[in-house]
Motif scaffolding. Sequence first.
Motif, PDB file in Angstrom:
ATOM      1  N   PRO A  65       0.800  -1.228   0.000  1.00 36.15           N
ATOM      2  CA  PRO A  65       0.000   0.000   0.000  1.00 36.15           C
ATOM      3  C   PRO A  65       0.835   1.281   0.000  1.00 36.15           C
ATOM      4  CG  PRO A  65      -0.811  -1.565   1.641  1.00 36.15           C
ATOM      5  CD  PRO A  65       0.516  -2.055   1.189  1.00 36.15           C
ATOM      6  N   LYS A  66       2.107   1.173   0.318  1.00 36.61           N
ATOM      7  CA  LYS A  66       2.989   2.341   0.289  1.00 36.61           C
ATOM      8  C   LYS A  66       3.574   2.564  -1.107  1.00 36.61           C
ATOM      9  CE  LYS A  66       4.312   1.456   5.091  1.00 36.61           C
ATOM     10  NZ  LYS A  66       5.407   1.035   5.991  1.00 36.61           N
ATOM     11  N   MET A  67       3.605   1.506  -1.912  1.00 32.89           N
ATOM     12  CA  MET A  67       4.211   1.578  -3.242  1.00 32.89           C
ATOM     13  C   MET A  67       3.181   1.575  -4.365  1.00 32.89           C
ATOM     14  SD  MET A  67       7.456   1.693  -2.621  1.00 32.89           S
ATOM     15  CE  MET A  67       8.100   1.395  -4.264  1.00 32.89           C
ATOM     16  N   ALA A  68       2.119   0.828  -4.153  1.00 30.48           N
ATOM     17  CA  ALA A  68       1.102   0.639  -5.197  1.00 30.48           C
ATOM     18  C   ALA A  68      -0.162   1.389  -4.791  1.00 30.48           C
ATOM     19  CB  ALA A  68       0.804  -0.847  -5.393  1.00 30.48           C
ATOM     20  N   SER A  69      -0.412   2.512  -5.420  1.00 32.69           N
ATOM     21  CA  SER A  69      -1.493   3.399  -4.998  1.00 32.69           C
ATOM     22  C   SER A  69      -2.883   2.829  -5.265  1.00 32.69           C
ATOM     23  CB  SER A  69      -1.361   4.755  -5.689  1.00 32.69           C
ATOM     24  OG  SER A  69      -1.456   4.602  -7.102  1.00 32.69           O
ATOM     25  N   PHE A  70      -2.977   1.802  -6.101  1.00 36.57           N
ATOM     26  CA  PHE A  70      -4.265   1.149  -6.372  1.00 36.57           C
ATOM     27  C   PHE A  70      -4.425  -0.101  -5.513  1.00 36.57           C
ATOM     28  CE2 PHE A  70      -7.509  -0.585  -9.504  1.00 36.57           C
ATOM     29  CZ  PHE A  70      -8.371   0.489  -9.425  1.00 36.57           C
ATOM     30  N   GLY A  71      -3.402  -0.409  -4.695  1.00 40.91           N
ATOM     31  CA  GLY A  71      -3.521  -1.475  -3.719  1.00 40.91           C
ATOM     32  C   GLY A  71      -3.050  -2.833  -4.181  1.00 40.91           C
ATOM     33  N   TRP A  72      -3.614  -3.891  -3.567  1.00 40.42           N
ATOM     34  CA  TRP A  72      -3.177  -5.261  -3.844  1.00 40.42           C
ATOM     35  C   TRP A  72      -4.349  -6.237  -3.902  1.00 40.42           C
ATOM     36  CZ3 TRP A  72      -4.821  -8.372   0.065  1.00 40.42           C
ATOM     37  CH2 TRP A  72      -4.783  -7.917   1.389  1.00 40.42           C
ATOM     38  N   TYR A  73      -4.106  -7.360  -4.621  1.00 38.13           N
ATOM     39  CA  TYR A  73      -5.085  -8.443  -4.751  1.00 38.13           C
ATOM     40  C   TYR A  73      -4.347  -9.777  -4.575  1.00 38.13           C
ATOM     41  CZ  TYR A  73      -8.268  -5.012  -6.910  1.00 38.13           C
ATOM     42  OH  TYR A  73      -9.070  -3.911  -7.171  1.00 38.13           O
ATOM     43  N   PHE A  74      -4.717 -10.521  -3.558  1.00 34.03           N
ATOM     44  CA  PHE A  74      -4.086 -11.810  -3.270  1.00 34.03           C
ATOM     45  C   PHE A  74      -4.582 -12.865  -4.256  1.00 34.03           C
ATOM     46  CE2 PHE A  74      -3.405 -15.819  -1.098  1.00 34.03           C
ATOM     47  CZ  PHE A  74      -2.228 -15.626  -0.382  1.00 34.03           C
ATOM     48  N   TRP A  75      -3.683 -13.780  -4.626  1.00 35.36           N
ATOM     49  CA  TRP A  75      -4.061 -14.927  -5.470  1.00 35.36           C
ATOM     50  C   TRP A  75      -4.037 -16.187  -4.616  1.00 35.36           C
ATOM     51  CZ3 TRP A  75      -5.614 -14.906 -10.548  1.00 35.36           C
ATOM     52  CH2 TRP A  75      -5.849 -16.171 -11.108  1.00 35.36           C
ATOM     53  N   THR A  76      -5.203 -16.817  -4.315  1.00 35.76           N
ATOM     54  CA  THR A  76      -6.508 -16.557  -4.858  1.00 35.76           C
ATOM     55  C   THR A  76      -7.547 -16.902  -3.797  1.00 35.76           C
ATOM     56  OG1 THR A  76      -7.945 -16.928  -6.796  1.00 35.76           O
ATOM     57  CG2 THR A  76      -6.714 -18.845  -5.951  1.00 35.76           C
ATOM     58  N   LEU A  77      -8.862 -16.710  -4.079  1.00 34.85           N
ATOM     59  CA  LEU A  77      -9.881 -16.808  -3.051  1.00 34.85           C
ATOM     60  C   LEU A  77     -10.146 -18.232  -2.581  1.00 34.85           C
ATOM     61  CD1 LEU A  77     -12.042 -15.586  -1.223  1.00 34.85           C
ATOM     62  CD2 LEU A  77     -13.643 -15.723  -3.143  1.00 34.85           C
ATOM     63  N   GLN A  78     -10.488 -19.144  -3.497  1.00 33.00           N
ATOM     64  CA  GLN A  78     -10.946 -20.457  -3.061  1.00 33.00           C
ATOM     65  C   GLN A  78     -10.604 -21.540  -4.070  1.00 33.00           C
ATOM     66  OE1 GLN A  78     -15.019 -19.296  -2.456  1.00 33.00           O
ATOM     67  NE2 GLN A  78     -15.686 -19.987  -4.472  1.00 33.00           N
ATOM     68  N   PHE A  79     -10.710 -22.776  -3.605  1.00 29.52           N
ATOM     69  CA  PHE A  79     -10.295 -23.952  -4.368  1.00 29.52           C
ATOM     70  C   PHE A  79     -11.387 -25.014  -4.302  1.00 29.52           C
ATOM     71  CE2 PHE A  79      -6.607 -21.617  -3.270  1.00 29.52           C
ATOM     72  CZ  PHE A  79      -5.651 -21.853  -4.246  1.00 29.52           C
ATOM     73  N   LYS A  80     -11.389 -25.881  -5.295  1.00 33.53           N
ATOM     74  CA  LYS A  80     -12.357 -26.976  -5.298  1.00 33.53           C
ATOM     75  C   LYS A  80     -12.123 -27.893  -4.099  1.00 33.53           C
ATOM     76  CE  LYS A  80     -15.472 -29.869  -6.885  1.00 33.53           C
ATOM     77  NZ  LYS A  80     -16.912 -29.543  -6.874  1.00 33.53           N
ATOM     78  N   TRP A  81     -10.854 -28.188  -3.850  1.00 32.60           N
ATOM     79  CA  TRP A  81     -10.505 -29.094  -2.763  1.00 32.60           C
ATOM     80  C   TRP A  81      -9.542 -28.375  -1.812  1.00 32.60           C
ATOM     81  CZ3 TRP A  81     -13.847 -32.752  -3.581  1.00 32.60           C
ATOM     82  CH2 TRP A  81     -14.150 -33.149  -4.885  1.00 32.60           C
ATOM     83  N   GLY A  82      -9.844 -28.400  -0.532  1.00 29.68           N
ATOM     84  CA  GLY A  82      -8.949 -27.789   0.437  1.00 29.68           C
ATOM     85  C   GLY A  82      -9.035 -26.272   0.419  1.00 29.68           C
ATOM     86  N   ASP A  83      -8.106 -25.644   1.140  1.00 25.16           N
ATOM     87  CA  ASP A  83      -8.152 -24.192   1.274  1.00 25.16           C
ATOM     88  C   ASP A  83      -7.051 -23.468   0.514  1.00 25.16           C
ATOM     89  OD1 ASP A  83      -5.842 -24.583   2.796  1.00 25.16           O
ATOM     90  OD2 ASP A  83      -6.814 -24.160   4.716  1.00 25.16           O
ATOM     91  N   GLY A  84      -6.184 -24.213  -0.182  1.00 25.92           N
ATOM     92  CA  GLY A  84      -5.138 -23.582  -0.985  1.00 25.92           C
ATOM     93  C   GLY A  84      -3.854 -23.309  -0.247  1.00 25.92           C
ATOM     94  N   GLY A  85      -3.853 -23.484   1.069  1.00 27.13           N
ATOM     95  CA  GLY A  85      -2.615 -23.283   1.823  1.00 27.13           C
ATOM     96  C   GLY A  85      -2.039 -21.902   1.620  1.00 27.13           C
ATOM     97  N   GLU A  86      -0.800 -21.846   1.194  1.00 24.14           N
ATOM     98  CA  GLU A  86      -0.108 -20.563   1.024  1.00 24.14           C
ATOM     99  C   GLU A  86      -0.555 -19.822  -0.230  1.00 24.14           C
ATOM    100  OE1 GLU A  86       3.792 -22.244   1.318  1.00 24.14           O
ATOM    101  OE2 GLU A  86       3.282 -22.905   3.355  1.00 24.14           O
TER     102      GLU A  86
END
Length: 489
Positions: free
Chosen positions: A356-377
């Motif tokens: 947020p200090k470098m990118a004025s439009f912010g950030w988006y994590f990859w990714t929300l959800q998975f068919k199986w499990g929670d995706g871990g890292e």
Amino acid sequence: MTLFKSLKEKFEKKDFTTDVILSDALNVDKRTIFRNRVNYGVNLGSLFVLESWIYDDLFNEVGGGNTEFDAVSKCATKFGTNGAADRLRQHYQSYLQKIDWNFLRNNANITSMRVPIGYWHVNNGSFLNGLPFQPVAGVYANAKPWDYLKQLISTASKYNISILIDVHGLPGGANSEAHSGIIQNPAVFFKTSKYVSKMCDEILPFIARDICVPYENIAGLQIVNETYFDNSANDIKSYYSRAVSSISKIDNNLPVIISDGWWPQQWSDWVSANNLVNNVVIDSHVYRCFSNEDKSKDAGTIINQLPQTVSLDKGKADFVVGEFSCVLDEETWKRTNGNRSVFISNFGTMQTNIFPKMASFGWYFWTLQFKWGDGGEWGFIPQVSKKNLQLRSKTVKSIDQNTVSRIIAEHIQYWNGKGDKFEHWRFEDAIRQAVNDIQGFNGLDNSRIGRWKSWTARRRREYVAAKGDSSFMWEWDQGYQRGLDEFNK
């Protein structure tokens, strides 16, 4: 009466040397905030652009395949057009029903979702004549992904969550990865004039008119996901220029997001040189698990080097980190001694503190959800739940007007005796305008002003139109920036 016509009239009725900007003159509407705030967001990977490692149901139905085109083509062969469409619809419905909106709003405190789509999804496949997905156009006509996208946008609006439309897959490919829908090696989109024309003259204008203008909670339109690295990038620049021109004719205030092609400076220089700051945001993806250089480092080194390696020239252009994760390669872990969970937490926290200090439009994590499990890292939900990401605060902090007055007095005192003439009222106008803007943004779920280059340039233009230009506009510049530095937190 427009907002800034009203503002101009207020100025014209006042003595410039004593004027202060009144709070009721600078209220900003929700559409403006959605397009200009700092985003804390998440990607909806494999909702529309299918990737088998995230959602494998359609791929399993037909015994594999590397891309969405493979899976859908095989599905249509095996089950017919209607059968393939039924399976796509089931996927869209299942994915959307699984989204926990209360968690996203109340626990993750997100402001936005980045939604990857392919050109083949637009208007339910109606633009596919002469393009690589044409053989399966009937499947998308029946599956109606465009309708599900609109449903998603409407639902998000109820939670004050914006949508960044990401045209992830282009005909011929912007790169040679499976997330382009079809693997094309080498990727040929930028060098194929009929593909570029189709996007710039038909598909992107349709998205702008059908989605971006009617829905107020659209954060922007991303015209490409990841481009390949190109030292000259002439073909890429040509596409970007045409696309921005085409979109801006429909809505000149809509943020157009481009890819940095793994070289951020190349594109901040280009945006600045071509006076595109007001229209363009540059997407830079930050991964530390793919390059040989990162694989050769231990986790501690990667984390400690983040302040230097996340190098975005925010002085020239507005940036967004459209993708990142908490994943490090197993080669890195082999070189790392210590508690893996602690390193992951430090990695995620450091990234989300820097972005947020470098990118004025912010950030988006990859990714929300998975068919199986929670995706871990790779999974947003477990990383939020484990407090591995620095999330935004939703507590609105009031701005002390005494502090504002003190800063103004300090500015005047500093310059006292250093010249024969000043226009300190411009400094005061600017910092009070910044404060009003910040309070306006804060009014929508404690949003912060983003797109600092574009937003400040916009306010500056409006101010000059209202009060006239001057050799002392540097005082306005200092005042507005001081306001952002002090209070836009």
